[in-house]
Every structure is written in structure tokens, then in C-alpha cells.
Design an enzyme around this catalytic site. Structure first.
Site, PDB file in Angstrom:
ATOM      1  N   GLU A   1      30.147  40.270 -11.337  1.00  0.00           N
ATOM      2  CA  GLU A   1      31.207  41.279 -11.284  1.00  0.00           C
ATOM      3  C   GLU A   1      31.721  41.448 -12.709  1.00  0.00           C
ATOM      4  O   GLU A   1      32.459  40.602 -13.207  1.00  0.00           O
ATOM      5  CB  GLU A   1      32.321  40.837 -10.329  1.00  0.00           C
ATOM      6  CG  GLU A   1      31.846  40.559  -8.911  1.00  0.00           C
ATOM      7  CD  GLU A   1      31.189  41.743  -8.228  1.00  0.00           C
ATOM      8  OE1 GLU A   1      31.263  42.866  -8.766  1.00  0.00           O
ATOM      9  OE2 GLU A   1      30.588  41.556  -7.171  1.00  0.00           O
TER      10      GLU A   1
ATOM     11  N   CYS B   1      39.631  44.606 -14.435  1.00  0.00           N
ATOM     12  CA  CYS B   1      38.261  45.101 -14.600  1.00  0.00           C
ATOM     13  C   CYS B   1      38.085  46.508 -14.055  1.00  0.00           C
ATOM     14  O   CYS B   1      37.205  47.242 -14.506  1.00  0.00           O
ATOM     15  CB  CYS B   1      37.265  44.146 -13.954  1.00  0.00           C
ATOM     16  SG  CYS B   1      37.543  43.859 -12.193  1.00  0.00           S
TER      17      CYS B   1
END
Length: 477
Positions: free
Chosen positions: A217, A251
Site C-alpha cells: 500500500e 497516502c
């Protein structure tokens, strides 16, 4: 004092977990639910301590923000797994070809074994708990390596987990220098890493030594497209709200904003008005600090580089300048950026929002597609045709329409990247299946026509083959 290296110590812990797994390779649904409930109780009962620990690691992190973005999301993940895990564990029926009936095909979810989780500092609780929930629901053991910037939370979690779980089930490991490198080389049954693309490449290379499957990720420059049919004020209310979460250290934060040409002045005016109502200055306790000095300096250098190359920078927090002592950085727009500027070359990970103008929607899509695929993409438009065009012509890890970031909090939507923004998904059932071996099993029936399909092939076998594929028998004689 032990003479063992950090690699040896970590391998011993992995071996202990693996041996414990082999003694109990298929935990029942009741056992898994019991573990998830203990984990839920641990978070629920220690909310204040968790908020304090994370605030200590950041320097300033709002307790309300931690409660919303980390504790709430962690508990939602747990509640969903507790409710659904029995259903997830059921064998799945799969179609059996007509030619092999009455055999039966099933897909049986089975635990992998020991799952490693490498946790970043920006959402240290949620990015520990969410993959852990998937691993426990799937019946695995878990080793977690925390970030060096999460020392207070790591110590707290080590204490709390030691009281609630054995090291053979869940092991929390602090970063002590080179720990992450050693951790990523262990022969896990699956490894989950959340962090930068550069580090993700190194983790994947290290995991390849033992052919460990990885879920990465990562991040990237997640774009926001504001279409000309959408209300500017409503869009900015949501975009700026998401950008300020954790001071942009997310993110899936909006990384740059694309707007129609001619809208820049209105956008600046509206942005200033919205932020003036939210923060009088950056000393507000709900305005999060930048995590460390290096990151703060990087943001300062990024803005300075943009100014030197001709960008117009708009400070959206009144009466505030970057505060190096508290590492607080005011939200700033960077207008008229160019590709040569640092702000457009790498993920920002802070409260800076470049504003790029476009003439046509296709031009905006071409701009996005010329770059690496991002972890998220956001579109503000009520036009169904525009929505479909953007969905069809772009690729990203996830998408939110008419909002930002909230798709990550949906447990029944998988979370993950694509290309440079990552690989693999978790959350909800997708996380359960990602951390299970979805094992295909064929159950042969007592009577089967396959007895005619063994060499040497008799007339019945040849005719059967001919019938199956509808070709002339002479071809096989």
C-alpha cells in the site's frame, strides 16, 4: 546479554509463531471472533492512552482527529469482521463442468500461517489494526513492525498486547535501527507493507528471497478533478477538509487539484474564506504537526522551490507562517505550478495543494494518465457522463466521487493501489481472502466417466473425446 543479531531474534519469533500455528492450523470461527473481541476491547478501553501516545509521537495531534481517523475506523473494521467472519469462512461452491459431474468443486478458505505487517507512522493505529483484523479473521498469527516515529504508541501497544495476547499469536516489534530491513527478509506466509514507493520496492525485493507474497500500500500523487458543473464552495469545503486531515500526511490525501481555466481567482477567494472560518492560526490544538524535522524542512524547500520557479503561493491560514519549533506548517495553495517544480514531481505528504488548470476534461485526463497511477482519484461532478468518462479513461487504486478520502473507511470496499501506488487489497472480505489460501478442492464422485480417459484409449474413450470436443474421430486414430 544475547549475542543474537536482530535477524536471529526476529526469526526465532517467527518460528515460534509458525510452530504454534502448526499445532492449531485451523482456528474455529469462535476462536477468531474471541480474538477480535479482545482486540476491540483493548482499543475501546484505552482510547485516551492511545490518543496521548500518538500525540506525543507527532508533537501535536488532535485527540479528536485520532479518535475519528484511527480509533473509529479500527473499531469499524473489527465490528465488520466479528459480524461477517463465520460467513467468510464457509466453503464457496464453484461450478463443475458438465463432463466431470457428478463431481463437486469447492473453494475452502484456510489460514496462511504467519503474516508480517510493516506499519508507517502517519496512521499508526489504524494501519496496525486494519491488516491485523484481516489476518486474525483469516486465522493467522501476526508479527507487527512499528515505525521509528511511533515510539510512544509502540511501547503502549507492546504493553497492552502483552496483557491480552501471547507472543505466539501477536508480536509487536519496535524499530531499533535496521529492524525493518531484517523484518522484510523473514519467510512470512504473507507480508503487508504500507509506506513510500521507494521503500516498497526494497521491501518487495527483500521478500522475493523467500518468494513471500506481498501486499504493498504505497501512495503517489492523487489528483482531484473539479468539473465545471459542480459547486465550487461545496467542493472546496470537502477537498480542503480532507487535505487538512493529519496536515496532509495521508497516502490518499488530495495531492493536486485540477480546475477549469478561468476559475483560479474564485478558487483562491473561496479557499481563503473557508479556511478563515476553520482556523485563526496554526497553533490551534486540532492542527496537526509535521512528524519530524526532516519532513518539515522538505515542505519548506518544496514551497521555496516553487516560488523560485515562478509559482504563486497562497497561505490559507491567516497570521501564520511555518513554525519550525512546533513543526506546524500552514495549508498553502501553489498556483501555476510547472512539471519542473518539486511540488509536481513527488508525493507532497503535507499541507501543500498545487492547483493545475485545464481547458478540456480530456486534457485533464491526459495529464493524469501521463503520470504514474495514483492510490486515489477524486472527481467532483454531478454529470453522469463525465463521471463515466473519468472512470473509463483513468486508473487508480480507488475513486471517490464528490468527496475525498472517505472510500478508505468503507469496509466492504477493498483498499489498495495499482502500479506504482501498490498491489493487492485488504479490508473486509477482500482482506480475509487476501490473507487466506483460497484452496480449490474437487470432490470426485463414486461413479465417473474419467475411467475411459486413461491411455491406451479404447473405442469408448476415443468416441468420448470426439463427443466432448465435437471433432472427427479420425483425427485421434
Amino acid at each position: 546479554m544475547s549475542d543474537l543479531s536482530i535477524s536471529d531474534v526476529l526469526e526465532q519469533r517467527r518460528q515460534q509463531q509458525y510452530q504454534a500455528f502448526m499445532h492449531q492450523p485451523m482456528p474455529t470461527a469462535e476462536m477468531r471472533i474471541a480474538d477480535l473481541k479482545i482486540l476491540k476491547q483493548l482499543i475501546t478501553q484505552h482510547q485516551q492512552q492511545i490518543c496521548q501516545a500518538i500525540a506525543a509521537d507527532f508533537g501535536c495531534r488532535s485527540a479528536s482527529e485520532t479518535a475519528l481517523l484511527e480509533i473509529f475506523t479500527s473499531l469499524e473494521s473489527l465490528n465488520d469482521a466479528i459480524k461477517q467472519v463465520k460467513r467468510w469462512m464457509k466453503p464457496q461452491r464453484r461450478h463443475t463442468s458438465l463432463w466431470f459431474q457428478p463431481a463437486k468443486n469447492r473453494l475452502i478458505p484456510q489460514p496462511l500461517g504467519v503474516v508480517g505487517i510493516i506499519v508507517p507512522w502517519n496512521y499508526p493505529l489504524f494501519l496496525t489494526i486494519a491488516p491485523m483484523v484481516a489476518a486474525l479473521a483469516a486465522g493467522n498469527r501476526v508479527m507487527v513492525k512499528m515505525s521509528e516515529n511511533s515510539q510512544h504508541l509502540c511501547l503502549l501497544l507492546q504493553q497492552l498486547f502483552a496483557d491480552a495476547f501471547s507472543d505466539e499469536k501477536i508480536c509487536i516489534i519496535a524499530e531499533e535501527g535496521q529492524t525493518g530491513i531484517a523484518f522484510s527478509t523473514l519467510a512470512f506466509d504473507h507480508l503487508i507493507f504500507t509506506g513510500s514507493t521507494t521503500t516498497g520496492k526494497a521491501v518487495m525485493a527483500a521478500a522475493a528471497t523467500h518468494l513471500v507474497p506481498v501486499t504493498l500500500e504505497l501512495g503517489g500523487k492523487s489528483p482531484v478533478i473539479l468539473a465545471d458543473d459542480y459547486d465550487v464552495h461545496k467542493a472546496l469545503t470537502r477537498i480542503l477538509g480532507g487535505k487538512v486531515y493529519n496536515s496532509g500526511q495521508t497516502c490518499v490525501a488530495p495531492d493536486y487539484l485540477m480546475i477549469p481555466e478561468g476559475l483560479e481567482s474564485e478558487l483562491i477567494k473561496q479557499s481563503q474564506a473557508i479556511m478563515a472560518l476553520r482556523f485563526s492560526d496554526i497553533q490551534h490544538p486540532d492542527y496537526t504537526s509535521i512528524i519530524d524535522d526532516a519532513s518539515f524542512s522538505r515542505l519548506c524547500d518544496t514551497v521555496e522551490d516553487a516560488v523560485e520557479q515562478g509559482a504563486k503561493v497562497i497561505n490559507l491560514i491567516p497570521h501564520s507562517e511555518p513554525d519550525s519549533k512546533q513543526r506546524k506548517f500552514p495549508l498553502q495553495l501553489v498556483c501555476q505550478p510547472t512539471d519542473s517544480m518539486t511540488v509536481m514531481q513527488r508525493e507532497i505528504f503535507g499541507p501543500i495543494l498545487p492547483v493545475v488548470t485545464y481547458k478540456t476534461l480530456q486534457q485533464a485526463l491526459d495529464y493524469i494518465n501521463a503520470r504514474e497511477r495514483p492510490l486515489a482519484l477524486y472527481l467532483f461532478s454531478n454529470d453522469k457522463a463525465v463521471q463515466q468518462q473519468v472512470l473509463n479513461q483513468t486508473r487508480s487504486g480507488g475513486v471517490a466521487l464528490n468527496d475525498v478520502m472517505l472510500h478508505v473507511a468503507q469496509e466492504d470496499l477493498p483498499f489498495g493501489g495499482v502500479g506504482h501506488s501498490g498491489m493487492g487489497h485488504y479490508h473486509g472480505r477482500d482482506g480475509f481472502e487476501r490473507l487466506s489460501k483460497m484452496r480449490p478442492v474437487m470432490y470426485q464422485a463414486a461413479l465417473s466417466s474419467t475411467k475411459y480417459l486413461y491411455a491406451p484409449y479404447g473405442q469408448i474413450g476415443k468416441r468420448l473425446i470426439n463427443f466432448i470436443i465435437n471433432r472427427k474421430l479420425s483425427r485421434y486414430e
